[in-house]
Design a protein around this motif. Structure first.
Motif, short mmCIF file in Angstrom:
data_model
loop_
_atom_site.label_atom_id
_atom_site.label_comp_id
_atom_site.label_asym_id
_atom_site.label_seq_id
_atom_site.Cartn_x
_atom_site.Cartn_y
_atom_site.Cartn_z
N ASP A 229 0.82 -1.20 0.00
CA ASP A 229 0.00 0.00 0.00
C ASP A 229 0.86 1.26 0.00
O ASP A 229 0.53 2.26 -0.63
CB ASP A 229 -0.92 -0.01 1.22
CG ASP A 229 -1.91 1.13 1.19
OD1 ASP A 229 -2.78 1.14 0.31
OD2 ASP A 229 -1.80 2.04 2.04
N LYS A 230 2.03 1.20 0.70
CA LYS A 230 2.93 2.35 0.70
C LYS A 230 3.52 2.58 -0.69
O LYS A 230 3.74 3.72 -1.10
CB LYS A 230 4.05 2.14 1.71
CG LYS A 230 3.58 2.15 3.16
CD LYS A 230 4.73 1.88 4.10
CE LYS A 230 4.28 1.84 5.55
NZ LYS A 230 5.40 1.54 6.47
N LEU A 231 3.80 1.47 -1.39
CA LEU A 231 4.44 1.60 -2.70
C LEU A 231 3.44 1.91 -3.81
O LEU A 231 3.83 2.34 -4.89
CB LEU A 231 5.19 0.31 -3.04
CG LEU A 231 6.38 -0.02 -2.14
CD1 LEU A 231 6.97 -1.37 -2.52
CD2 LEU A 231 7.43 1.05 -2.23
N ARG A 232 2.15 1.64 -3.56
CA ARG A 232 1.16 1.89 -4.59
C ARG A 232 0.96 3.39 -4.72
O ARG A 232 0.83 4.12 -3.73
CB ARG A 232 -0.15 1.20 -4.22
CG ARG A 232 -1.17 1.24 -5.35
CD ARG A 232 -2.42 0.43 -5.02
NE ARG A 232 -2.97 0.82 -3.74
CZ ARG A 232 -3.14 -0.02 -2.74
NH1 ARG A 232 -2.80 -1.27 -2.87
NH2 ARG A 232 -3.65 0.40 -1.59
N LEU A 233 0.89 3.87 -5.95
CA LEU A 233 0.79 5.30 -6.18
C LEU A 233 -0.62 5.82 -6.01
O LEU A 233 -0.83 7.01 -5.82
CB LEU A 233 1.31 5.63 -7.58
CG LEU A 233 2.74 5.16 -7.85
CD1 LEU A 233 3.19 5.61 -9.23
CD2 LEU A 233 3.69 5.68 -6.80
N VAL A 330 -1.64 1.90 -9.73
CA VAL A 330 -0.24 1.72 -10.14
C VAL A 330 0.52 1.09 -8.98
O VAL A 330 0.49 1.61 -7.86
CB VAL A 330 0.41 3.07 -10.55
CG1 VAL A 330 1.84 2.85 -10.99
CG2 VAL A 330 -0.41 3.73 -11.65
N TYR A 331 1.18 -0.04 -9.24
CA TYR A 331 1.93 -0.77 -8.22
C TYR A 331 3.44 -0.67 -8.50
O TYR A 331 3.87 -0.84 -9.65
CB TYR A 331 1.53 -2.25 -8.19
CG TYR A 331 0.09 -2.49 -7.81
CD1 TYR A 331 -0.27 -2.63 -6.49
CD2 TYR A 331 -0.90 -2.56 -8.78
CE1 TYR A 331 -1.59 -2.86 -6.12
CE2 TYR A 331 -2.22 -2.78 -8.43
CZ TYR A 331 -2.56 -2.93 -7.10
OH TYR A 331 -3.87 -3.15 -6.76
N ASP A 332 4.19 -0.38 -7.45
CA ASP A 332 5.65 -0.36 -7.55
C ASP A 332 6.16 -1.75 -7.18
O ASP A 332 6.04 -2.19 -6.04
CB ASP A 332 6.23 0.68 -6.59
CG ASP A 332 7.73 0.87 -6.77
OD1 ASP A 332 8.36 -0.01 -7.39
OD2 ASP A 332 8.26 1.89 -6.29
N VAL A 333 6.74 -2.47 -8.15
CA VAL A 333 7.18 -3.85 -7.93
C VAL A 333 8.68 -3.99 -8.18
O VAL A 333 9.17 -5.07 -8.50
CB VAL A 333 6.39 -4.82 -8.83
CG1 VAL A 333 4.94 -4.89 -8.41
CG2 VAL A 333 6.51 -4.41 -10.30
#
Length: 746
Positions: A229-233, A330-333
């Motif tokens: 959730d922190k990395l999701r924009l 948008v997910y940061d992976v």
């Protein structure tokens, strides 16, 4: 002279006030021995008097009395300060007698930031004495912000910096000394040649490992979802707490049986049972429901009543049931796409005698996927495991050059969801799908992240223990009755000597004569030598679970491999040899987090020095050979090359080792004993006399090579918990000085 004595006395008095009255600022330590009277203007400029008057007006008589005392110390002849002190003390006593029921007025003083400087200075002094340097620094910064030229604050700042530097330096010295001791202890333990095939760690350690609780999937997913959730924009909308009406409705026990019943009729039934407001969108009301439940809460029934793709939200005291809409997130992976591919294995071709060098080289190159390939793998995993029927064919990476053919992902369903990544930023996944699918993607990404929490530190130990012993005793007769016996009588005693350390040792050389020098002269030689050595090669490597990695610590040794002749000039051909240690390993942590499977190939290369030389001649002396143009080529008669000897210790195995345990994966033990006896026949067999007519040489060599492995599982949560536990545990620093202990804790 009198003036100098007076100045010295004033200096001593000033220092006394500073030492015995730490609350008194240095800048106010003025000499009052010659100031008996003050004019009104000077009394009005007394800083502490102003402060005392301000506290007195605010009815804070305690602080007013303290400030008045400081004003009297500064100006003993100030009657106003003395009157204010007596009045403050009287009112303070009266206030205590009445119980302090009178509420103080709003403080009228100090009316400016300058009035707070004395109390801030005192707080800073206390903080420095208690080694709370960060707090003291903040207080001094506040003072200097108000008064940049305040001498007391500047002095305290310099003192604080010196004390802080000293304490940090002492802490670093202590830490350095402790780590040196730990290093020495580790090396002493590493050199122990354990003979147990499998050696478990200490009992206390193994109990902790055996009782290690496997991570709960729900807890891991929940923690990882927070990270996701922190990395999701684009974050989820915040959920409002439900009202009591809604809570009562969700906890209502109901029973029902629906057969091909439209959703709108089901909602009407639930609305009547719970007496709550419920709204169903027109496009969702026609869904057919087939379900039977008995005595279940409504919140449980909703999970089975609503068809896939439908949900309800609470808006005030209203249940709103609708078909989920498509959402873009948008997910940061990037942390999932990190390259954990295998590294190329290390190889050493010892049979390459015809080449110019024998060096360690990389094996067959391992295919390393680029960023686009890795992100396509992740997209395929998501679309084939999370609601496959909800995805369209709009899946892939944008911006791939036309020359590169992008593989196609076969999607079973014909939905409307999509996942797209950019070529330049493969760490961002743009996902369009329903809310329920997004929730499943969060769980999927959280589970993948949880599997990357393991690392393994592996230590290989090559322990070589050597023990050599030599004893050589011999006697030779040199002369008998003036006749030289050299070459006539030889028991071998003339060659007695030792060379275990690389240096010739002759030992005892005793020349004796029997019945004078004209009778019998002999030479008794004896030598005894022993040598023991312990050699440890201990490469260590830390890598991620299931990843193959290697380490090589080698040096290159050059030698003359061959020669070439051109126009009578001999040119040496230089070859190279590696000497050192290589370590190639792949760890796989077991599901129980107690054992580790290792594919490991440790190697040690040792070149014996000095390298022996070999001299040869291909033609006779002075031979000339005719050239193609009629000339002659002169070949030197002697040429020299070197023949190195390389000792290789290598093992390649797949084994299972307990966490922090030690496993012997290979070794070689050898004992070599030699007994040499030479002498004169018959005489060398006579007891007692045989020592004079014989030589006895005994040599023994014991060599033991052991290869041990010791892996350690590194779990991030355990390491973090251990670190926080050590940080919160102050018992380790209680015996240290307060300043050093506080620095260590910080």
């Amino acid at each position: 002279m009198k003036n100098r004595l007076t100045l010295g006395l004033l200096f001593v008095l000033s220092m006394s006030f500073w030492l015995f009255m730490p609350g008194l600022p240095l800048a106010q330590n003025k000499d009052t021995s010659h100031q008996v009277q003050k004019n009104p203007d000077e009394a009005a400029n007394n800083y502490y008097l102003k402060t005392a008057m301000g506290y007195f007006a605010a009815q804070d008589y305690t602080k007013a009395a303290e400030a008045a005392e400081l004003a009297i110390l500064l100006d003993p002849g100030c009657a106003e300060a003395q009157t204010l002190l007596h009045e403050s003390q009287r009112l303070q006593d009266a206030k205590k007698q009445t119980g302090g029921t009178q509420a103080p007025k709003e403080p009228a003083a100090p009316s400016s930031p300058e009035a707070e400087i004395p109390s801030l200075l005192e707080d800073a002094r206390i903080a420095i004495r208690e080694a709370r340097f960060d707090e003291a620094q903040a207080l001094l910064y506040s003072i200097l912000k108000t008064d940049p030229l305040n001498k007391n604050a500047l002095y305290l700042k310099g003192t604080m910096n010196d004390l802080k530097h000293g304490r940090v330096t002492e802490s670093l010295k202590t830490t350095g000394s402790q780590e040196k001791h730990r290093t020495d202890e580790h090396l002493r333990e590493s050199i122990i040649p354990y003979q147990d095939i499998l050696r478990y760690p200490a009992e206390v350690q193994w109990k902790d490992i055996a009782n290690r609780k496997l991570p709960e999937l729900n807890k891991i997913v929940e923690e990882s979802k927070k990270t996701t959730d922190k990395l999701r924009l684009i974050s989820n909308p915040s959920k409002e707490s439900a009202s009591k009406v809604i809570d009562d409705a969700l906890n209502t026990i109901i029973s029902f049986e629906f057969v091909d019943t439209p959703l709108k009729d089901v909602v009407a039934f639930v609305r009547e049972k719970t007496n709550t407001n419920m709204i169903v969108d027109a496009e969702a009301g026609g869904a057919q429901i087939n379900l039977k439940l008995n005595n279940v809460p409504l919140k449980t029934a909703f999970r089975y009543l609503l068809p896939k793709g439908y949900e309800y939200v609470i808006e005030g005291d209203i249940f709103h049931i609708y078909r989920q809409k498509m959402e873009l997130r948008v997910y940061d992976v990037r942390d999932i796409l990190i390259n954990l591919d295998d590294k190329e294995p290390l190889m050493f071709d010892i049979t390459a005698a015809a080449t110019s060098q024998q060096a360690i080289s990389r094996g067959a190159p391992v295919h390393v996927k680029d960023a686009a390939e890795r992100v396509m793998d992740l997209i395929e995993q998501i679309t084939t495991t999370v609601e496959p029927s909800s995805w369209s064919s709009n899946l892939g990476v944008i911006g791939i050059p036309a020359a590169i053919i992008q593989r196609r992902i076969n999607v079973p369903g014909q939905g409307t969801g999509s996942i797209v990544a950019r070529m330049g930023q493969p760490g961002d996944l743009v996902v369009v799908n329903s809310k329920s699918v997004h929730e499943q993607i969060e769980i999927f990404l959280a589970s993948v992240r949880s599997s990357q929490n393991l690392q393994v530190s592996i230590e290989a130990r090559f322990i070589t223990v050597t023990d050599k012993f030599l004893e050589d005793i011999g006697n030779n007769f040199l002369k008998f009755s003036s006749q030289n016996l050299s070459g006539i009588v030889d028991t071998g005693g003339s060659s007695v000597g030792g060379n275990l350390s690389g240096k010739d040792i002759t030992g005892l050389n005793l020349q004796y004569s029997i019945f004078g020098n004209d009778a019998l002269v002999g030479l008794l030689r004896a030598v005894q030598e022993s040598k023991g050595s312990e050699i440890l090669n201990s490469p260590r490597i830390t890598l991620c679970n299931t990843q193959r990695g290697n380490i090589a610590v080698v040096k290159t040794i050059n030698y003359v491999q061959s020669t070439s002749v051109k126009d009578g000039v001999v040119t040496p051909v230089i070859g190279t040899l590696p000497e050192g240690t290589t370590f190639d390993v792949r760890p796989v942590v077991g599901a129980d987090r107690k054992y580790i499977y290792l594919e490991v190939t440790p190697s040690v290369f040792d070149v014996e020095e000095p390298i022996p030389s070999f001299k040869f001649s291909g033609v006779g002396t002075g031979t000339t050979i005719g050239g193609a143009t009629g000339g002659t080529t002169v070949i030197p008669p002697d040429q020299t090359v070197q023949l190195p000897q390389v000792n290789i210790s290598q093992v390649s195995v797949t084994v299972c080792v307990p966490d922090k345990g030690t496993l012997m994966i290979g070794g070689m033990g050898a004992i070599n004993k030699d007994v040499l006896t030479s002498g004169i026949p018959i005489l060398s067999k006579i007891p007692i006399l045989k020592t004079l007519f014989s030589r006895n040489r005994k040599t023994s060599e014991k060599k033991n090579l052991i290869i041990l492995l010791r892996p350690t599982i590194l779990i991030k949560e355990e390491q973090e918990g251990r670190f926080l536990g050590q940080s919160n545990n102050t018992s380790a620093v209680k015996d240290l000085p307060n300043d050093i202990g506080d620095t260590i804790q910080r």
